[in-house]
Motif scaffolding. Structure first.
Motif, PDB file in Angstrom:
ATOM      1  N   ALA A  16       0.831  -1.209   0.000  1.00 41.11           N
ATOM      2  CA  ALA A  16       0.000   0.000   0.000  1.00 41.11           C
ATOM      3  C   ALA A  16       0.865   1.257   0.000  1.00 41.11           C
ATOM      4  O   ALA A  16       0.575   2.227  -0.706  1.00 41.11           O
ATOM      5  N   ALA A  17       1.949   1.253   0.772  1.00 43.40           N
ATOM      6  CA  ALA A  17       2.851   2.408   0.802  1.00 43.40           C
ATOM      7  C   ALA A  17       3.537   2.596  -0.545  1.00 43.40           C
ATOM      8  O   ALA A  17       3.689   3.726  -1.018  1.00 43.40           O
ATOM      9  N   ALA A  18       3.946   1.505  -1.183  1.00 43.84           N
ATOM     10  CA  ALA A  18       4.590   1.605  -2.501  1.00 43.84           C
ATOM     11  C   ALA A  18       3.597   2.116  -3.541  1.00 43.84           C
ATOM     12  O   ALA A  18       3.948   2.937  -4.394  1.00 43.84           O
ATOM     13  N   ALA A  19       2.356   1.670  -3.482  1.00 45.84           N
ATOM     14  CA  ALA A  19       1.338   2.141  -4.430  1.00 45.84           C
ATOM     15  C   ALA A  19       1.039   3.619  -4.215  1.00 45.84           C
ATOM     16  O   ALA A  19       0.876   4.373  -5.181  1.00 45.84           O
ATOM     17  N   ALA A  20       0.980   4.058  -2.978  1.00 40.46           N
ATOM     18  CA  ALA A  20       0.737   5.474  -2.699  1.00 40.46           C
ATOM     19  C   ALA A  20       1.899   6.329  -3.188  1.00 40.46           C
ATOM     20  O   ALA A  20       1.701   7.400  -3.765  1.00 40.46           O
ATOM     21  N   GLY A  21       3.123   5.865  -2.975  1.00 42.57           N
ATOM     22  CA  GLY A  21       4.295   6.601  -3.461  1.00 42.57           C
ATOM     23  C   GLY A  21       4.333   6.678  -4.974  1.00 42.57           C
ATOM     24  O   GLY A  21       4.634   7.726  -5.554  1.00 42.57           O
ATOM     25  N   ALA A  22       4.031   5.561  -5.648  1.00 46.73           N
ATOM     26  CA  ALA A  22       4.015   5.560  -7.111  1.00 46.73           C
ATOM     27  C   ALA A  22       2.905   6.462  -7.640  1.00 46.73           C
ATOM     28  O   ALA A  22       3.097   7.190  -8.622  1.00 46.73           O
ATOM     29  N   GLY A  23       1.749   6.445  -6.994  1.00 46.88           N
ATOM     30  CA  GLY A  23       0.658   7.319  -7.419  1.00 46.88           C
ATOM     31  C   GLY A  23       1.008   8.785  -7.256  1.00 46.88           C
ATOM     32  O   GLY A  23       0.717   9.602  -8.127  1.00 46.88           O
ATOM     33  N   ALA A  24       1.657   9.127  -6.155  1.00 48.23           N
ATOM     34  CA  ALA A  24       2.060  10.513  -5.940  1.00 48.23           C
ATOM     35  C   ALA A  24       3.124  10.933  -6.947  1.00 48.23           C
ATOM     36  O   ALA A  24       3.151  12.071  -7.403  1.00 48.23           O
ATOM     37  N   LEU A  25       3.993  10.022  -7.315  1.00 49.68           N
ATOM     38  CA  LEU A  25       5.059  10.336  -8.257  1.00 49.68           C
ATOM     39  C   LEU A  25       4.523  10.548  -9.662  1.00 49.68           C
ATOM     40  O   LEU A  25       4.879  11.513 -10.335  1.00 49.68           O
ATOM     41  N   PHE A  26       3.646   9.663 -10.110  1.00 52.89           N
ATOM     42  CA  PHE A  26       3.178   9.727 -11.495  1.00 52.89           C
ATOM     43  C   PHE A  26       1.955  10.611 -11.688  1.00 52.89           C
ATOM     44  O   PHE A  26       1.771  11.184 -12.754  1.00 52.89           O
ATOM     45  N   LEU A  27       1.102  10.723 -10.687  1.00 52.59           N
ATOM     46  CA  LEU A  27      -0.116  11.505 -10.840  1.00 52.59           C
ATOM     47  C   LEU A  27      -0.009  12.884 -10.225  1.00 52.59           C
ATOM     48  O   LEU A  27      -0.918  13.693 -10.383  1.00 52.59           O
ATOM     49  N   GLY A  28       1.074  13.181  -9.548  1.00 48.52           N
ATOM     50  CA  GLY A  28       1.225  14.458  -8.875  1.00 48.52           C
ATOM     51  C   GLY A  28       1.572  15.608  -9.792  1.00 48.52           C
ATOM     52  O   GLY A  28       1.498  16.762  -9.403  1.00 48.52           O
ATOM     53  N   HIS A  29       1.938  15.334 -11.028  1.00 45.79           N
ATOM     54  CA  HIS A  29       2.322  16.392 -11.943  1.00 45.79           C
ATOM     55  C   HIS A  29       1.083  16.997 -12.579  1.00 45.79           C
ATOM     56  O   HIS A  29       0.110  16.320 -12.856  1.00 45.79           O
TER      57      HIS A  29
END
Length: 106
Positions: A27-40
């Motif tokens: 869950a932490a890895a998915a949240a980090g990946a989501g913030a990285l790719f969708l945060g822009h």
């Protein structure tokens, strides 16, 4: 005691702890990946186009308007918010007052 509740009296074992730890790590890895790719933010608007975010009855949406559609939208809705007024002014198109706004040069 009902048979469904009997499983809740068993202590949590090491296998269960490893499962929950792996689940939390995933869950932490998915949240980090989501913030990285969708945060822009999205790509900048094309020349003469306008992107506008607005709330709606079922959540809201983003509208992309170009050309005469964007000009007509700015004439009617420019004064609804300061953000929208800035976006309309940045296009350098006329608005309701009839005066031509000049685009800001960075």
């Amino acid at each position: 005691m009902p048979s469904e509740a009997a499983r809740l009296t068993r202590p949590v074992g090491s296998r269960d702890r490893r499962f929950f730890a792996a689940l939390a790590l995933l869950a932490a890895a998915a949240a980090g990946a989501g913030a990285l790719f969708l945060g822009h933010g999205g790509a900048p608007d094309a020349a003469g186009c306008l992107s506008y975010d607005a709330p709606g009855v079922l959540g809201g949406g983003t509208w992309h308007l170009c050309g005469t559609d964007a000009t007509a939208f700015c004439r009617v809705h420019r004064d609804e918010s300061p953000t929208l007024a800035a976006k309309c002014d940045a296009r350098g198109r006329p608005h309701r007052s009839g005066l031509r706004s000049t685009p800001r040069i960075p």
